[in-house]
Design a protein around this motif. Structure first.
Motif, PDB file in Angstrom:
ATOM      1  N   ASP A 181     -18.521  40.507 -52.821  1.00  0.00           N
ATOM      2  CA  ASP A 181     -18.484  39.482 -51.638  1.00  0.00           C
ATOM      3  C   ASP A 181     -20.095  39.383 -51.093  1.00  0.00           C
ATOM      4  OD1 ASP A 181     -17.381  37.959 -49.541  1.00  0.00           O
ATOM      5  OD2 ASP A 181     -17.767  39.774 -48.268  1.00  0.00           O
ATOM      6  N   VAL A 182     -20.374  38.216 -50.903  1.00  0.00           N
ATOM      7  CA  VAL A 182     -21.942  37.793 -50.348  1.00  0.00           C
ATOM      8  C   VAL A 182     -22.100  38.424 -49.120  1.00  0.00           C
ATOM      9  CG1 VAL A 182     -23.266  36.018 -49.282  1.00  0.00           C
ATOM     10  CG2 VAL A 182     -21.975  35.568 -51.638  1.00  0.00           C
ATOM     11  N   ASP A 183     -21.184  38.485 -48.154  1.00  0.00           N
ATOM     12  CA  ASP A 183     -21.411  38.772 -46.873  1.00  0.00           C
ATOM     13  C   ASP A 183     -21.535  40.637 -47.066  1.00  0.00           C
ATOM     14  OD1 ASP A 183     -21.414  36.767 -45.494  1.00  0.00           O
ATOM     15  OD2 ASP A 183     -19.124  36.634 -45.041  1.00  0.00           O
ATOM     16  N   GLU A 184     -20.995  41.185 -47.899  1.00  0.00           N
ATOM     17  CA  GLU A 184     -21.100  42.752 -47.891  1.00  0.00           C
ATOM     18  C   GLU A 184     -22.295  43.063 -48.586  1.00  0.00           C
ATOM     19  OE1 GLU A 184     -17.916  44.432 -50.420  1.00  0.00           O
ATOM     20  OE2 GLU A 184     -18.397  46.485 -49.981  1.00  0.00           O
ATOM     21  N   VAL A 185     -22.697  42.119 -49.576  1.00  0.00           N
ATOM     22  CA  VAL A 185     -23.962  42.426 -50.088  1.00  0.00           C
ATOM     23  C   VAL A 185     -25.260  42.296 -48.969  1.00  0.00           C
ATOM     24  CG1 VAL A 185     -25.678  41.849 -51.928  1.00  0.00           C
ATOM     25  CG2 VAL A 185     -23.380  41.940 -52.577  1.00  0.00           C
ATOM     26  N   LEU A 186     -25.063  41.092 -48.323  1.00  0.00           N
ATOM     27  CA  LEU A 186     -26.202  41.056 -47.205  1.00  0.00           C
ATOM     28  C   LEU A 186     -26.145  42.053 -46.024  1.00  0.00           C
ATOM     29  CD1 LEU A 186     -25.558  36.897 -46.915  1.00  0.00           C
ATOM     30  CD2 LEU A 186     -27.715  38.381 -47.834  1.00  0.00           C
ATOM     31  N   ASP A 187     -25.034  42.559 -45.832  1.00  0.00           N
ATOM     32  CA  ASP A 187     -24.961  43.674 -44.865  1.00  0.00           C
ATOM     33  C   ASP A 187     -25.502  44.827 -45.424  1.00  0.00           C
ATOM     34  OD1 ASP A 187     -23.646  44.811 -42.376  1.00  0.00           O
ATOM     35  OD2 ASP A 187     -22.654  46.086 -43.624  1.00  0.00           O
ATOM     36  N   PHE A 188     -25.421  45.152 -46.793  1.00  0.00           N
ATOM     37  CA  PHE A 188     -26.106  46.409 -47.105  1.00  0.00           C
ATOM     38  C   PHE A 188     -27.589  46.150 -47.089  1.00  0.00           C
ATOM     39  CE2 PHE A 188     -27.993  48.622 -50.672  1.00  0.00           C
ATOM     40  CZ  PHE A 188     -27.530  49.919 -50.512  1.00  0.00           C
ATOM     41  N   TYR A 189     -27.802  44.683 -47.681  1.00  0.00           N
ATOM     42  CA  TYR A 189     -29.349  44.727 -47.509  1.00  0.00           C
ATOM     43  C   TYR A 189     -29.985  44.737 -46.325  1.00  0.00           C
ATOM     44  CZ  TYR A 189     -33.879  42.206 -48.359  1.00  0.00           C
ATOM     45  OH  TYR A 189     -34.920  41.547 -48.256  1.00  0.00           O
ATOM     46  N   PHE A 190     -29.341  43.899 -45.160  1.00  0.00           N
ATOM     47  CA  PHE A 190     -29.947  43.979 -43.916  1.00  0.00           C
ATOM     48  C   PHE A 190     -30.027  45.420 -43.463  1.00  0.00           C
ATOM     49  CE2 PHE A 190     -28.400  39.595 -43.252  1.00  0.00           C
ATOM     50  CZ  PHE A 190     -29.630  38.928 -43.945  1.00  0.00           C
ATOM     51  N   HIS A 191     -28.994  46.183 -43.591  1.00  0.00           N
ATOM     52  CA  HIS A 191     -29.052  47.599 -43.261  1.00  0.00           C
ATOM     53  C   HIS A 191     -30.403  48.487 -43.904  1.00  0.00           C
ATOM     54  CE1 HIS A 191     -25.620  46.939 -41.005  1.00  0.00           C
ATOM     55  NE2 HIS A 191     -25.914  48.137 -40.300  1.00  0.00           N
ATOM     56  N   GLN A 192     -30.428  48.341 -45.241  1.00  0.00           N
ATOM     57  CA  GLN A 192     -31.268  49.272 -45.796  1.00  0.00           C
ATOM     58  C   GLN A 192     -32.682  48.591 -45.398  1.00  0.00           C
ATOM     59  OE1 GLN A 192     -31.209  47.291 -50.307  1.00  0.00           O
ATOM     60  NE2 GLN A 192     -33.433  47.367 -49.869  1.00  0.00           N
ATOM     61  N   CYS A 193     -32.901  47.418 -45.139  1.00  0.00           N
ATOM     62  CA  CYS A 193     -34.285  47.022 -44.548  1.00  0.00           C
ATOM     63  C   CYS A 193     -34.456  47.311 -43.243  1.00  0.00           C
ATOM     64  CB  CYS A 193     -34.460  45.340 -44.535  1.00  0.00           C
ATOM     65  SG  CYS A 193     -34.464  44.742 -46.152  1.00  0.00           S
ATOM     66  N   SER A 194     -33.316  47.929 -42.346  1.00  0.00           N
ATOM     67  CA  SER A 194     -33.532  48.444 -41.102  1.00  0.00           C
ATOM     68  C   SER A 194     -33.911  49.803 -40.769  1.00  0.00           C
ATOM     69  CB  SER A 194     -32.302  47.805 -40.250  1.00  0.00           C
ATOM     70  OG  SER A 194     -31.006  49.006 -40.514  1.00  0.00           O
ATOM     71  N   ILE A 195     -33.899  50.583 -41.990  1.00  0.00           N
ATOM     72  CA  ILE A 195     -33.899  51.925 -41.847  1.00  0.00           C
ATOM     73  C   ILE A 195     -35.404  52.318 -41.157  1.00  0.00           C
ATOM     74  CG2 ILE A 195     -34.697  54.044 -43.189  1.00  0.00           C
ATOM     75  CD1 ILE A 195     -32.532  53.111 -45.187  1.00  0.00           C
ATOM     76  N   GLU A 196     -35.265  53.089 -40.221  1.00  0.00           N
ATOM     77  CA  GLU A 196     -36.514  53.534 -39.806  1.00  0.00           C
ATOM     78  C   GLU A 196     -37.136  54.773 -40.091  1.00  0.00           C
ATOM     79  OE1 GLU A 196     -36.397  51.407 -35.135  1.00  0.00           O
ATOM     80  OE2 GLU A 196     -35.270  53.484 -35.427  1.00  0.00           O
ATOM     81  N   MET A 197     -38.418  54.943 -40.495  1.00  0.00           N
ATOM     82  CA  MET A 197     -39.070  56.241 -41.022  1.00  0.00           C
ATOM     83  C   MET A 197     -40.321  56.175 -40.203  1.00  0.00           C
ATOM     84  SD  MET A 197     -37.720  56.048 -44.693  1.00  0.00           S
ATOM     85  CE  MET A 197     -38.318  57.797 -45.401  1.00  0.00           C
ATOM     86  N   ASN A 198     -41.064  57.252 -40.183  1.00  0.00           N
ATOM     87  CA  ASN A 198     -42.598  57.192 -39.940  1.00  0.00           C
ATOM     88  C   ASN A 198     -43.132  57.507 -41.055  1.00  0.00           C
ATOM     89  OD1 ASN A 198     -42.575  60.107 -40.427  1.00  0.00           O
ATOM     90  ND2 ASN A 198     -41.770  60.922 -38.462  1.00  0.00           N
ATOM     91  N   CYS A 199     -44.677  57.628 -40.706  1.00  0.00           N
ATOM     92  CA  CYS A 199     -45.534  57.678 -42.052  1.00  0.00           C
ATOM     93  C   CYS A 199     -45.321  58.796 -42.666  1.00  0.00           C
ATOM     94  CB  CYS A 199     -46.896  57.340 -41.439  1.00  0.00           C
ATOM     95  SG  CYS A 199     -47.420  55.674 -40.829  1.00  0.00           S
ATOM     96  N   ARG A 200     -45.041  59.947 -41.985  1.00  0.00           N
ATOM     97  CA  ARG A 200     -44.985  61.303 -42.725  1.00  0.00           C
ATOM     98  C   ARG A 200     -43.604  61.471 -43.673  1.00  0.00           C
ATOM     99  NH1 ARG A 200     -46.759  66.803 -41.128  1.00  0.00           N
ATOM    100  NH2 ARG A 200     -45.425  68.190 -42.036  1.00  0.00           N
ATOM    101  N   GLN A 201     -42.504  60.728 -42.957  1.00  0.00           N
ATOM    102  CA  GLN A 201     -41.209  60.582 -43.647  1.00  0.00           C
ATOM    103  C   GLN A 201     -41.389  59.875 -45.060  1.00  0.00           C
ATOM    104  OE1 GLN A 201     -39.053  59.284 -40.254  1.00  0.00           O
ATOM    105  NE2 GLN A 201     -38.186  61.258 -40.146  1.00  0.00           N
TER     106      GLN A 201
END
Ligand code: GLU
Length: 304
Positions: A181-201
């Motif tokens: 489903d298009v919405d499910e794939v987009l939801d996954f994609y927007f979440h993967q992009c939203s991951i927060e990390m610092n330079c070290r991680q």
């Protein structure tokens, strides 16, 4: 022996005062709020020594850098079959262009442009039991750090304004190259992009691309050929339509994101991450590119 700490400190102080830091991405409204004066650098060498300068411990939105990690999880799981649905050629186009996709019948040019990352996201949605949680868990295992998470505000902010990605996903669907489903794939994609990390991680997550597929704890996630292929994709496709310029100036495989991060590796030597939120006209971190150019020039180390 190279004194990385001294070199990184020098680079940080040379760049800290630069006036033209580029412009913070504004098409994702949450990202527009970030302070453009942040500058962090972290380098992890092949024996696991850590060298940091500036805001290296502050979390930022990894955005497109996540595409290398989703590709890695997908490649490790499904092997070479993934190349039937996504090509490995640089596009020479901005990250979100759709014209080539139509021209090439729904096969994205490479997995590091948005359309390609959406196809990879679709494969993960098909094969992971709890896609978002399992992808996050993969990153947590790579870095040995359970504190890493999504930023729901950023994911929602992108969902609300993500018209081009929504168009790309629908175009892929119309060509039969999106199974879920298009919405499910987009939801996954927007979440993967939203991951927060610092330079070290992030430098720890990219350690495996420098270390023949093994993370710092020694667990092997990718074989040597897979690492070669992913590093080749980073070199040729990791910087939108500025991949040539990055290879020319810096000479390392790497990946940028519109959150202002850049992760790069020198195989068998180091992984390095810079974060400076101001972007140049092509969407790459302005000071991040300069910092990495200085790093490979001052150390005289690059893949060339
Ligand atoms: N989530 C962003 C988008 O798809 C990622 C862009 C990037 O970092 O290149 O527009």
């Amino acid at each position: 022996m190279i004194d990385y700490q001294h070199i990184i400190n020098t680079i940080h102080s040379e760049l800290k005062g630069v006036e033209d830091k580029g412009n913070v991405a504004s098409y994702i409204p949450e990202l527009a709020k970030i302070d453009p004066n942040k500058l962090g650098i972290h380098l992890t060498d092949s024996i696991g020594n850590h060298y940091s300068a500036g805001n290296a411990d502050e979390l930022f939105s990894i955005q497109s850098i996540s595409k290398v990690l989703s590709l890695s999880q997908c490649f490790a799981m499904l092997g070479n079959s993934i190349w039937e649905r996504v090509d490995v050629e640089p596009s020479g186009d901005p990250f979100n262009h759709l014209s080539l996709l139509e021209f090439e019948n729904g096969i994205p040019r490479n997995p590091l442009i948005n359309a390609g990352a959406l196809v990879v996201a679709d494969m993960l949605v098909s094969h992971l039991e709890n896609p978002k949680e399992d992808f996050l868990d993969f990153i947590r295992r790579l870095t040995d750090d359970d504190t890493i998470g999504f930023n729901e505000k950023v994911a929602n902010s992108e969902k609300e304004t993500g018209y081009t990605n929504i168009a790309a996903a629908n175009l892929l669907k119309s060509y039969g190259n999106l199974k879920n489903d298009v919405d499910e794939v987009l939801d996954f994609y927007f979440h993967q992009c939203s991951i927060e990390m610092n330079c070290r991680q992030l430098a720890n997550a990219f350690y495996m691309f420098m270390n023949n597929g093994k993370c710092q704890k020694g667990k092997k996630y990718l074989d040597i050929t897979q690492v070669k292929r992913i590093n080749a994709l980073m070199l040729t496709c990791g910087f939108y339509d500025e991949a040539g310029e990055f290879a020319f100036e810096v000479g390392l495989p790497g990946k940028s994101g519109v959150g202002g991060g850049i992760a790069a590796v020198l195989p068998n030597n180091f992984s390095v991450v810079t974060w400076s939120p101001g972007l140049n006209k092509k969407g790459n971190s302005k000071l991040g590119m300069q910092a990495l150019e200085k790093l490979t020039t001052k150390t005289t180390q690059s893949i060339f």
